[in-house]
Design a protein around this motif. Structure first.
Motif, PDB file in Angstrom:
ATOM      1  N   THR A 138       3.938   1.217 -10.786  1.00 56.66           N
ATOM      2  CA  THR A 138       2.868   0.677  -9.940  1.00 56.66           C
ATOM      3  C   THR A 138       2.461  -0.710 -10.438  1.00 56.66           C
ATOM      4  O   THR A 138       2.123  -1.586  -9.639  1.00 56.66           O
ATOM      5  CB  THR A 138       1.639   1.608  -9.910  1.00 56.66           C
ATOM      6  OG1 THR A 138       1.150   1.807 -11.239  1.00 56.66           O
ATOM      7  CG2 THR A 138       1.993   2.957  -9.308  1.00 56.66           C
ATOM      8  N   HIS A 139       2.503  -0.917 -11.745  1.00 59.09           N
ATOM      9  CA  HIS A 139       2.194  -2.233 -12.302  1.00 59.09           C
ATOM     10  C   HIS A 139       3.217  -3.272 -11.849  1.00 59.09           C
ATOM     11  O   HIS A 139       2.852  -4.404 -11.477  1.00 59.09           O
ATOM     12  CB  HIS A 139       2.155  -2.156 -13.824  1.00 59.09           C
ATOM     13  CG  HIS A 139       1.934  -3.479 -14.503  1.00 59.09           C
ATOM     14  ND1 HIS A 139       0.755  -4.186 -14.390  1.00 59.09           N
ATOM     15  CD2 HIS A 139       2.747  -4.225 -15.302  1.00 59.09           C
ATOM     16  CE1 HIS A 139       0.841  -5.315 -15.076  1.00 59.09           C
ATOM     17  NE2 HIS A 139       2.041  -5.352 -15.643  1.00 59.09           N
ATOM     18  N   THR A 165       2.507   1.674  -3.600  1.00 63.48           N
ATOM     19  CA  THR A 165       1.537   2.066  -4.629  1.00 63.48           C
ATOM     20  C   THR A 165       1.087   3.501  -4.417  1.00 63.48           C
ATOM     21  O   THR A 165       0.847   4.225  -5.387  1.00 63.48           O
ATOM     22  CB  THR A 165       0.320   1.124  -4.636  1.00 63.48           C
ATOM     23  OG1 THR A 165      -0.221   1.014  -3.310  1.00 63.48           O
ATOM     24  CG2 THR A 165       0.689  -0.253  -5.140  1.00 63.48           C
ATOM     25  N   SER A 166       0.999   3.920  -3.165  1.00 64.18           N
ATOM     26  CA  SER A 166       0.633   5.313  -2.892  1.00 64.18           C
ATOM     27  C   SER A 166       1.747   6.260  -3.332  1.00 64.18           C
ATOM     28  O   SER A 166       1.491   7.291  -3.958  1.00 64.18           O
ATOM     29  CB  SER A 166       0.352   5.488  -1.398  1.00 64.18           C
ATOM     30  OG  SER A 166       0.063   6.842  -1.099  1.00 64.18           O
ATOM     31  N   GLN A 167       3.004   5.893  -3.039  1.00 65.37           N
ATOM     32  CA  GLN A 167       4.146   6.734  -3.415  1.00 65.37           C
ATOM     33  C   GLN A 167       4.275   6.895  -4.919  1.00 65.37           C
ATOM     34  O   GLN A 167       4.709   7.945  -5.407  1.00 65.37           O
ATOM     35  CB  GLN A 167       5.440   6.135  -2.856  1.00 65.37           C
ATOM     36  CG  GLN A 167       5.626   6.292  -1.367  1.00 65.37           C
ATOM     37  CD  GLN A 167       6.911   5.647  -0.889  1.00 65.37           C
ATOM     38  OE1 GLN A 167       7.630   4.992  -1.656  1.00 65.37           O
ATOM     39  NE2 GLN A 167       7.224   5.811   0.389  1.00 65.37           N
ATOM     40  N   HIS A 168       3.916   5.845  -5.677  1.00 67.25           N
ATOM     41  CA  HIS A 168       4.102   5.856  -7.126  1.00 67.25           C
ATOM     42  C   HIS A 168       2.806   6.127  -7.890  1.00 67.25           C
ATOM     43  O   HIS A 168       2.788   5.999  -9.120  1.00 67.25           O
ATOM     44  CB  HIS A 168       4.698   4.528  -7.593  1.00 67.25           C
ATOM     45  CG  HIS A 168       6.097   4.297  -7.099  1.00 67.25           C
ATOM     46  ND1 HIS A 168       6.378   3.762  -5.857  1.00 67.25           N
ATOM     47  CD2 HIS A 168       7.301   4.543  -7.678  1.00 67.25           C
ATOM     48  CE1 HIS A 168       7.687   3.682  -5.698  1.00 67.25           C
ATOM     49  NE2 HIS A 168       8.270   4.142  -6.784  1.00 67.25           N
ATOM     50  N   HIS A 169       1.755   6.505  -7.189  1.00 67.02           N
ATOM     51  CA  HIS A 169       0.487   6.763  -7.868  1.00 67.02           C
ATOM     52  C   HIS A 169       0.671   7.928  -8.838  1.00 67.02           C
ATOM     53  O   HIS A 169       1.074   9.026  -8.433  1.00 67.02           O
ATOM     54  CB  HIS A 169      -0.596   7.096  -6.843  1.00 67.02           C
ATOM     55  CG  HIS A 169      -1.975   7.069  -7.417  1.00 67.02           C
ATOM     56  ND1 HIS A 169      -2.446   8.067  -8.249  1.00 67.02           N
ATOM     57  CD2 HIS A 169      -2.977   6.170  -7.296  1.00 67.02           C
ATOM     58  CE1 HIS A 169      -3.690   7.779  -8.607  1.00 67.02           C
ATOM     59  NE2 HIS A 169      -4.025   6.632  -8.045  1.00 67.02           N
ATOM     60  N   ARG A 209       2.623  -4.127  -8.286  1.00 61.65           N
ATOM     61  CA  ARG A 209       1.459  -5.017  -8.183  1.00 61.65           C
ATOM     62  C   ARG A 209       1.840  -6.439  -8.571  1.00 61.65           C
ATOM     63  O   ARG A 209       1.401  -7.416  -7.940  1.00 61.65           O
ATOM     64  CB  ARG A 209       0.330  -4.502  -9.070  1.00 61.65           C
ATOM     65  CG  ARG A 209      -1.011  -5.235  -8.863  1.00 61.65           C
ATOM     66  CD  ARG A 209      -2.110  -4.616  -9.688  1.00 61.65           C
ATOM     67  NE  ARG A 209      -2.277  -3.204  -9.376  1.00 61.65           N
ATOM     68  CZ  ARG A 209      -1.997  -2.204 -10.216  1.00 61.65           C
ATOM     69  NH1 ARG A 209      -1.533  -2.473 -11.426  1.00 61.65           N
ATOM     70  NH2 ARG A 209      -2.172  -0.968  -9.857  1.00 61.65           N
ATOM     71  N   ARG A 254       0.826  -1.215   0.000  1.00 61.53           N
ATOM     72  CA  ARG A 254       0.000   0.000   0.000  1.00 61.53           C
ATOM     73  C   ARG A 254       0.860   1.265   0.000  1.00 61.53           C
ATOM     74  O   ARG A 254       0.543   2.235  -0.691  1.00 61.53           O
ATOM     75  CB  ARG A 254      -0.928  -0.010   1.221  1.00 61.53           C
ATOM     76  CG  ARG A 254      -2.065  -1.021   1.127  1.00 61.53           C
ATOM     77  CD  ARG A 254      -3.113  -0.754   2.193  1.00 61.53           C
ATOM     78  NE  ARG A 254      -2.580  -0.929   3.542  1.00 61.53           N
ATOM     79  CZ  ARG A 254      -2.649  -2.065   4.225  1.00 61.53           C
ATOM     80  NH1 ARG A 254      -3.233  -3.133   3.679  1.00 61.53           N
ATOM     81  NH2 ARG A 254      -2.155  -2.143   5.451  1.00 61.53           N
ATOM     82  N   ALA A 283       3.006   4.858 -13.847  1.00 59.65           N
ATOM     83  CA  ALA A 283       2.012   3.785 -13.976  1.00 59.65           C
ATOM     84  C   ALA A 283       2.694   2.436 -14.173  1.00 59.65           C
ATOM     85  O   ALA A 283       2.247   1.414 -13.642  1.00 59.65           O
ATOM     86  CB  ALA A 283       1.078   4.076 -15.144  1.00 59.65           C
ATOM     87  N   ASP A 326      -1.272  10.086 -10.445  1.00 58.59           N
ATOM     88  CA  ASP A 326      -1.982  11.338 -10.181  1.00 58.59           C
ATOM     89  C   ASP A 326      -1.377  12.091  -9.007  1.00 58.59           C
ATOM     90  O   ASP A 326      -1.260  13.327  -9.033  1.00 58.59           O
ATOM     91  CB  ASP A 326      -3.468  11.067  -9.926  1.00 58.59           C
ATOM     92  CG  ASP A 326      -4.191  10.588 -11.175  1.00 58.59           C
ATOM     93  OD1 ASP A 326      -3.722  10.914 -12.285  1.00 58.59           O
ATOM     94  OD2 ASP A 326      -5.207   9.883 -11.046  1.00 58.59           O
ATOM     95  N   LYS A 327      -0.981  11.353  -7.967  1.00 58.09           N
ATOM     96  CA  LYS A 327      -0.375  11.995  -6.799  1.00 58.09           C
ATOM     97  C   LYS A 327       0.964  12.617  -7.157  1.00 58.09           C
ATOM     98  O   LYS A 327       1.300  13.720  -6.693  1.00 58.09           O
ATOM     99  CB  LYS A 327      -0.213  10.985  -5.667  1.00 58.09           C
ATOM    100  CG  LYS A 327      -1.518  10.544  -5.026  1.00 58.09           C
ATOM    101  CD  LYS A 327      -1.269   9.601  -3.867  1.00 58.09           C
ATOM    102  CE  LYS A 327      -2.577   9.177  -3.205  1.00 58.09           C
ATOM    103  NZ  LYS A 327      -2.345   8.249  -2.060  1.00 58.09           N
TER     104      LYS A 327
END
Length: 267
Positions: A251-252, A226-230, A255, A223, A248, A232-233
């Motif tokens: 993040t993939h 994924t938040s660090q690399h989001h 995941r 979590r 993106a 939009d953020k």
């Protein structure tokens, strides 16, 4: 209009100045001069101007420092040129932006490139946006691994860059380990010398945790990353919109690593 459109069209509401401004001025020539004469010709909020300024600084620093890093071992390899081109390919660059990125890369290779000045200004422009600075370093480390290995000279230079950006050595080592593992995920390893299928050990390295971490720690790490690399953020913090695809992709890969660990643990 995007930050680049404002910059090239002379409608941006800030003056970058400093080593980054000098690098960009050499790339844009009279277009930058036109822009500086037309400050604030387009109304925008202070926060919007700040974001555009950071986006400009990020773009300029990314490709010029990447060029300097490519020369760290005494020569610029075809793989390093290909990696720079791959970063550009993963961005939504128009022809003018691509030419600017190539010119910045070439400036970074030149003797006398003001590395410390560029890094100090970039750090100031980011204004303690640590996730943005970390994203910058991840891109540079991945570029250093373009030929499948990290040369000692590249390692020393990356550590120097981290020092100028306020990144401690232990965090740099964590990032280096994470990027090395990420190279076997997704499209990152395709065509790279020594690329292999991701292992469970790679998956733990991508999440920056040990194999004996609890399930709760695995989920927390996933979590957090994924938040660090989001995308939009990161864009909200000043990542150029054109680099959203890079975020993106990361993040993939995070995941993918998480799914490998989930399957191995059965949760």
């Amino acid at each position: 209009m995007s930050w680049w459109g404002k910059l090239a069209g002379g409608a941006f509401g800030f003056m970058l100045g400093g080593p980054l401004g000098a690098l960009l001025g050499a790339v844009l020539g009279h277009n930058l001069d036109k822009g500086l004469q037309g400050l604030d010709t387009e109304a925008s909020s202070t926060s919007a101007k700040e974001q555009e300024r950071i986006q400009t600084a990020f773009f300029t620093a990314t490709f010029s420092v990447m060029g300097h890093l490519a020369k760290a071992d005494g020569r610029v390899s075809p793989e390093e040129i290909a990696q720079a081109q791959a970063v550009m390919a993963h961005m939504d660059l128009d022809a003018d932006m691509r030419r600017a990125a190539i010119d910045l890369f070439n400036q970074g290779k030149q003797q006398g490139f003001p590395l410390d000045g560029v890094l100090q200004q970039f750090r100031r422009e980011c204004r303690r946006r640590t996730t943005l600075i970390q994203m910058f370093m991840e891109i540079q480390i991945q570029a250093a691994y373009a030929d499948g290995r990290l040369d000692p000279a590249e390692d020393r230079l990356l550590l120097h860059i981290c020092g100028k950006l306020g990144i401690p050595e232990f965090l740099y080592r964590q990032l280096e380990r994470m990027i090395r593992a990420q190279m076997n995920f997704g499209d990152s390893g395709k065509g790279r010398q020594g690329a292999s299928q991701p292992s469970l050990a790679d998956a733990y390295a991508v999440l920056n945790i040990n194999a004996d971490a609890s399930d709760a720690e695995v989920k927390k790490a996933y979590r957090r990353l994924t938040s660090q690399h989001h995308p939009d953020k990161l864009v909200a913090k000043g990542l150029p919109e054109e680099m959203m695809q890079i975020a993106a992709r990361k993040t993939h890969e995070i995941r993918q690593a998480y799914e490998i660990i989930k399957q191995a643990r059965g949760f």
